[in-house]
Motif scaffolding. Structure first.
Motif, short mmCIF file in Angstrom:
data_model
loop_
_atom_site.label_atom_id
_atom_site.label_comp_id
_atom_site.label_asym_id
_atom_site.label_seq_id
_atom_site.Cartn_x
_atom_site.Cartn_y
_atom_site.Cartn_z
N VAL A 182 0.83 -1.20 0.00
CA VAL A 182 0.00 0.00 0.00
C VAL A 182 0.87 1.26 0.00
O VAL A 182 0.58 2.23 -0.71
N MET A 183 1.96 1.25 0.76
CA MET A 183 2.87 2.41 0.76
C MET A 183 3.43 2.66 -0.65
O MET A 183 3.50 3.80 -1.10
N LEU A 184 3.82 1.59 -1.32
CA LEU A 184 4.35 1.73 -2.68
C LEU A 184 3.26 2.19 -3.64
O LEU A 184 3.50 3.03 -4.53
N ALA A 185 2.06 1.67 -3.49
CA ALA A 185 0.94 2.09 -4.34
C ALA A 185 0.60 3.57 -4.12
O ALA A 185 0.32 4.30 -5.08
N MET A 186 0.66 4.02 -2.87
CA MET A 186 0.40 5.43 -2.59
C MET A 186 1.46 6.32 -3.23
O MET A 186 1.15 7.38 -3.79
N LEU A 187 2.70 5.88 -3.17
CA LEU A 187 3.78 6.62 -3.82
C LEU A 187 3.54 6.68 -5.33
O LEU A 187 3.66 7.75 -5.93
N ALA A 188 3.20 5.55 -5.91
CA ALA A 188 2.94 5.52 -7.35
C ALA A 188 1.77 6.44 -7.70
O ALA A 188 1.82 7.18 -8.68
N TRP A 189 0.73 6.40 -6.91
CA TRP A 189 -0.45 7.25 -7.16
C TRP A 189 -0.06 8.74 -7.11
O TRP A 189 -0.48 9.52 -7.95
N ASP A 190 0.73 9.12 -6.12
CA ASP A 190 1.20 10.51 -6.03
C ASP A 190 2.07 10.88 -7.22
O ASP A 190 2.02 12.01 -7.71
N PHE A 191 2.87 9.94 -7.68
CA PHE A 191 3.82 10.22 -8.75
C PHE A 191 3.14 10.32 -10.12
O PHE A 191 3.64 11.00 -11.02
N VAL A 192 1.99 9.66 -10.28
CA VAL A 192 1.28 9.65 -11.56
C VAL A 192 0.98 11.06 -12.06
O VAL A 192 1.14 11.36 -13.25
N LYS A 193 0.60 11.96 -11.17
CA LYS A 193 0.22 13.31 -11.60
C LYS A 193 1.38 14.07 -12.23
O LYS A 193 1.17 14.97 -13.03
N TYR A 194 2.62 13.69 -11.90
CA TYR A 194 3.78 14.33 -12.51
C TYR A 194 4.26 13.58 -13.75
O TYR A 194 4.71 14.17 -14.71
N ALA A 195 4.16 12.27 -13.69
CA ALA A 195 4.71 11.45 -14.77
C ALA A 195 3.87 11.49 -16.04
O ALA A 195 4.40 11.35 -17.13
N PHE A 196 2.57 11.67 -15.91
CA PHE A 196 1.70 11.54 -17.07
C PHE A 196 0.98 12.83 -17.44
O PHE A 196 -0.09 12.80 -18.03
N GLN A 197 1.56 13.97 -17.13
CA GLN A 197 0.97 15.24 -17.54
C GLN A 197 1.01 15.35 -19.06
O GLN A 197 2.06 15.10 -19.66
N PRO A 198 -0.11 15.70 -19.68
CA PRO A 198 -0.09 15.87 -21.15
C PRO A 198 0.90 16.96 -21.54
O PRO A 198 1.15 17.90 -20.80
N MET A 199 1.44 16.80 -22.73
CA MET A 199 2.43 17.75 -23.24
C MET A 199 1.83 18.59 -24.37
O MET A 199 0.86 18.20 -24.99
N ASN A 200 2.48 19.69 -24.63
CA ASN A 200 2.17 20.46 -25.83
C ASN A 200 2.89 19.79 -26.99
O ASN A 200 3.93 19.17 -26.81
N GLY A 201 2.34 19.93 -28.17
CA GLY A 201 3.02 19.38 -29.34
C GLY A 201 2.21 18.30 -30.02
O GLY A 201 1.07 18.02 -29.66
N PRO A 202 2.85 17.64 -30.98
CA PRO A 202 2.13 16.68 -31.80
C PRO A 202 1.74 15.39 -31.08
O PRO A 202 0.83 14.70 -31.50
N VAL A 203 2.43 15.04 -29.99
CA VAL A 203 2.13 13.79 -29.27
C VAL A 203 1.92 14.13 -27.79
O VAL A 203 2.80 13.91 -26.96
N PRO A 204 0.74 14.63 -27.42
CA PRO A 204 0.51 15.06 -26.03
C PRO A 204 0.57 13.91 -25.02
O PRO A 204 0.83 14.13 -23.85
N PHE A 205 0.37 12.69 -25.48
CA PHE A 205 0.38 11.54 -24.58
C PHE A 205 1.72 10.80 -24.59
O PHE A 205 1.81 9.64 -24.21
N LEU A 206 2.80 11.47 -25.00
CA LEU A 206 4.12 10.85 -25.07
C LEU A 206 4.57 10.26 -23.72
O LEU A 206 5.12 9.16 -23.70
N PRO A 207 4.35 10.93 -22.58
CA PRO A 207 4.76 10.30 -21.31
C PRO A 207 4.08 8.95 -21.06
O PRO A 207 4.72 8.00 -20.63
N LEU A 208 2.79 8.85 -21.38
CA LEU A 208 2.07 7.59 -21.21
C LEU A 208 2.60 6.55 -22.19
O LEU A 208 2.78 5.38 -21.83
N LEU A 209 2.89 6.95 -23.42
CA LEU A 209 3.44 6.05 -24.42
C LEU A 209 4.81 5.53 -23.98
O LEU A 209 5.12 4.34 -24.12
N LEU A 210 5.61 6.41 -23.43
CA LEU A 210 6.93 6.03 -22.94
C LEU A 210 6.81 5.02 -21.79
O LEU A 210 7.55 4.03 -21.75
#
Length: 183
Positions: A122-150
């Motif tokens: 659960v501690m690791l899942a909470m960390l992952a949940w908190d980190f998701v908001k930074y890791a998967f922010q949409p980007m400007n440009g032709p591939v806004p979902f590049l972080p998710l694709l990566l």
């Protein structure tokens, strides 16, 4: 300055001693100390430090401690934070290793270890949940979902093709450097 160094020692020493299960389980405890308790970094800066630290080899606990200690109090802060991460657990491990070897077959000890595993998850899942908001922010440009694709590419490479995670990190650094500069 001495109070700051003492607070660094307390923050990282206590979090490390309570972080049963190794580096990843310690990260939420570090985040609590660094962000919520002492306000040395905000959540976004902590997330960036965590991402940056994971791009390099070695234990994440020591990398985060050294970075945050340095940011807070220079080289002395880095040294104190590293000592706080290593020394208390090393001393406890040396002191308790004989006892644990004798009790390792004890059903109560086995039960205690099994009981704490879901809490670590659960501690690791909470960390992952908190980190998701930074890791998967949409980007400007032709591939806004590049972080998710990566992330998806990394998962497939490591999980299904058993490619060493280092190559995924190198790929992420290259892709980030080339296509995620302005985000």
């Amino acid at each position: 300055m001495l109070l700051t160094l003492w607070n660094l020692f307390k923050a990282f020493g206590v979090a490390t001693l309570l972080g049963y299960g190794g580096g990843p389980s310690i990260i939420p405890l570090y985040e609590h100390q660094v962000v919520s308790r002492y306000h040395w970094l905000d959540s976004e800066d902590f997330g960036r430090a965590l991402a940056f630290g994971n791009a390099f080899p070695g234990p994440i606990a020591t990398k985060l401690a050294a970075y945050i200690g340095f940011k807070v109090a220079g080289w002395a802060g880095a040294a104190v934070a590293l000592i706080a991460v290593v020394l208390p657990t090393a001393l406890v491990m040396i002191a308790l290793s004989g006892i644990m070897m004798k009790l390792s077959g004890n059903p109560t000890i086995k039960g205690m270890i099994r009981g704490v595993q879901p809490v670590i998850f659960v501690m690791l899942a909470m960390l992952a949940w908190d980190f998701v908001k930074y890791a998967f922010q949409p980007m400007n440009g032709p591939v806004p979902f590049l972080p998710l694709l990566l992330a998806a590419a990394f998962f497939v490479m490591v999980q299904y093709y058993q490619i060493n995670a280092v190559w995924g990190i190198v790929l992420a650094l290259v892709v980030g450097g080339l296509f995620m500069r302005g985000s």
